[in-house]
Design a protein around this motif. Structure first.
Motif, PDB file in Angstrom:
ATOM      1  N   LYS A 118       0.784  -1.227   0.000  1.00  0.00           N
ATOM      2  CA  LYS A 118       0.000   0.000   0.000  1.00  0.00           C
ATOM      3  C   LYS A 118       0.823   1.288   0.000  1.00  0.00           C
ATOM      4  CE  LYS A 118      -3.341  -0.294  -1.030  1.00  0.00           C
ATOM      5  NZ  LYS A 118      -3.459  -1.444  -1.931  1.00  0.00           N
ATOM      6  N   VAL A 164      -8.321  -4.683   4.430  1.00  0.00           N
ATOM      7  CA  VAL A 164      -7.669  -3.500   5.002  1.00  0.00           C
ATOM      8  C   VAL A 164      -7.976  -2.281   4.145  1.00  0.00           C
ATOM      9  CG1 VAL A 164      -5.492  -2.522   5.803  1.00  0.00           C
ATOM     10  CG2 VAL A 164      -5.793  -5.008   5.787  1.00  0.00           C
ATOM     11  N   THR A 166      -6.782   1.806   3.805  1.00  0.00           N
ATOM     12  CA  THR A 166      -5.671   2.659   4.255  1.00  0.00           C
ATOM     13  C   THR A 166      -5.942   4.131   3.928  1.00  0.00           C
ATOM     14  OG1 THR A 166      -4.477   2.317   2.169  1.00  0.00           O
ATOM     15  CG2 THR A 166      -3.972   0.800   3.975  1.00  0.00           C
ATOM     16  N   HIS A 198       0.262  -1.213   7.442  1.00  0.00           N
ATOM     17  CA  HIS A 198      -0.230  -2.332   6.625  1.00  0.00           C
ATOM     18  C   HIS A 198       0.938  -3.106   6.032  1.00  0.00           C
ATOM     19  CE1 HIS A 198      -0.899  -3.971   2.604  1.00  0.00           C
ATOM     20  NE2 HIS A 198      -2.024  -4.444   3.106  1.00  0.00           N
TER      21      HIS A 198
END
Ligand SMILES: NC(=O)c1ccc[n+]([C@@H]2O[C@H](COP(=O)([O-])OP(=O)(O)OC[C@H]3O[C@@H](n4cnc5c(N)ncnc54)[C@H](O)[C@@H]3O)[C@@H](O)[C@H]2O)c1
Ligand SMILES: O=C(O)C(=O)C[C@]1(C(=O)O)C=C[C@@H](O)C=C1
Length: 407
Positions: A118, A164, A166, A198
């Motif tokens: 990420k 997830v 972000t 992450h």
């Protein structure tokens, strides 16, 4: 809570097609685009969504105004083709570019991606997208397979898995809400993290296991066929993900080089510890063989391995036990400790279905199921994982119904 009515999936491979397959039953209008028109057509045939009218033009620069030409002018696009949400599910190296072009092309849409790393993607989008970046939410579903392409996709791929997100300061809360709702509709459990945290986390729980699996599997190349022929379930468990796509994984590993290198150095220290213990055992002579040190002298029973090096080996395995016990079970619950019931299942059509039917009749929930393949044998062992409190009753009921359940 906002729900996207129309979603454009850019990259209709394993993850993109799984997103489409998972959203369609809820009534979402899913549009599919891929650099390969054949891949997009296969994904549409599988029921993951529809192809935009006029075909798919990605990055062609042709300016075709068909709703998926990311190089085309900003909307409005062909009526019925403007998405509320764009999910970029393409390889990591082209993800940031596709996100930025989607943000420009669809000025009202929220854009998310699913790339496995990420920090680099988010940094590149923020640098290139200006104020459009407020509509971008980085994402990463922690679900996948060792196979690529739409044929490997599954609508339930994300059920019970972490997804997830972000967001960064400046990300629109409405955009986060839309992506959160979409991931929730796919059955995922949303977790918010900053991009760097992450990447640190997935270096340990995803990228290190991939490297370990690849290295172990690579040791098998050129090994005597006799050795490989003896492989049991242990080797299969440890090497499943070694079958993953090398080009995709080269991008993922390179995209997380620093955190992953940190994890690998720690693993190297553990390997050195294991080696030192084995070398110490070997130097003392293998227990029970001529030349072995006298077990009585080191306080152990005759014929048993003793001493500090052996203790170090036991510690290594015990540390693994402790690590394994931290791995969450289904639906992100606390670590699952299930009881396993081995059942001998005849190798004939319908036998496994019959076992599953019997367990259903007994009223026991199957938490997990593993089949030990024994090619050429008349029976195979099926391991049924159940809640510990159900184990004894299931064993009794299965035996009463004629199933062979070894002790
Ligand atoms: N495989 C996994 O287990 C997994 C899990 C979670 C996230 N991811 C991430 O999801 C993304 C996709 O991975 P996948 O496993 O679905 O790969 P995949 O190879 O199955 O699918 C990727 C698709 O993107 C298409 N594509 C390539 N360049 C494109 C472009 N410029 N424009 C449009 N489409 C393009 C390819 O033709 C291919 O069909 C990656 O970023 C990966 O890191 C993968
Ligand atoms: O189950 C698998 O095959 C996977 O490797 C999936 C997996 C992982 O859990 O590490 C791999 C990479 C992705 O970025 C997310 C999920």
């Amino acid at each position: 809570m906002t729900v996207p009515g129309r979603v454009l999936v850019v990259g209709a491979g394993l993850v993109g097609t799984s997103v489409g397959l998972g959203l369609r039953p809820g009534g979402t209008d899913v549009l599919l685009a891929d650099a390969s028109p054949t891949v997009a057509a296969v994904a549409a045939d599988l029921g993951a969504g529809r192809l935009p009218a006029g075909g798919v033009h990605l990055g062609s620069g042709s300016g075709t105004d068909d709703g998926t030409d990311l190089d085309g002018p900003p909307g409005p696009v062909r009526e019925g083709d403007e998405p509320d949400l764009v999910v970029v599910a393409a390889p990591p190296d082209v993800t940031a570019g596709l996100v930025v072009r989607a943000l420009r092309r669809y000025p009202r849409a929220v854009v998310t991606d699913v790339a496995s790393t990420k920090e680099g993607v988010v940094r590149r989008v923020l640098a290139a997208a200006g104020e459009d970046a407020a509509r971008y939410v980085g994402g990463h579903p922690m679900a996948g397979r060792e196979r690529s392409g739409p044929m490997a996709a599954r609508g339930d791929l994300f059920v019970g898995r972490p997804w997830v997100l972000t967001p960064v300061p400046g990300t629109s809360p409405e955009a986060v809400d839309l992506v959160r709702t979409t991931a929730g509709r796919l059955g995922a459990v949303v977790v918010e993290l900053d991009p760097a945290s992450h990447d640190e986390a997935v270096a340990l729980v995803s990228h290190l296991p991939q490297v370990a699996a690849s290295l172990v599997a690579a040791r098998l190349v050129g090994a005597p066929g006799q050795a490989v022929g003896l492989a049991g379930q242990g080797l299969r468990d440890v090497t499943r993900i070694a079958a993953s796509d090398p080009v995709l994984w080269a991008q993922i590993l390179a995209g997380n080089a620093v955190p992953l290198a940190r994890q690998l150095r720690l693993l190297r220290e553990d390997l050195d510890r294991a080696l030192a213990a084995l070398e110490a055992v070997a130097a003392a002579g293998a227990p029970g063989l001529p030349g072995a040190s006298d077990p009585a002298a080191s306080g152990g029973p005759a014929g048993s391995p003793t001493g500090a090096p052996v203790g170090a080996l036991a510690r290594l395995v015990a540390e693994g036990n402790a690590g394994r016990a931290t791995v969450p079970g289904k639906h992100g619950d606390a670590p699952a400790v299930w009881a396993t019931v081995p059942v001998l299942v005849p190798d004939r059509p319908g036998a496994l279905a019959s076992l599953i039917g019997t367990i259903g009749e007994v009223g026991v929930n199957i938490e997990d199921l593993r089949i030990e393949h024994s090619p050429g044998r008349l029976t195979g062992v099926t391991e049924v994982a159940v809640l510990p409190a159900e184990r004894d009753r299931l064993v009794r009921e299965l035996r009463e119904r004629g199933w062979s359940v070894p002790d």
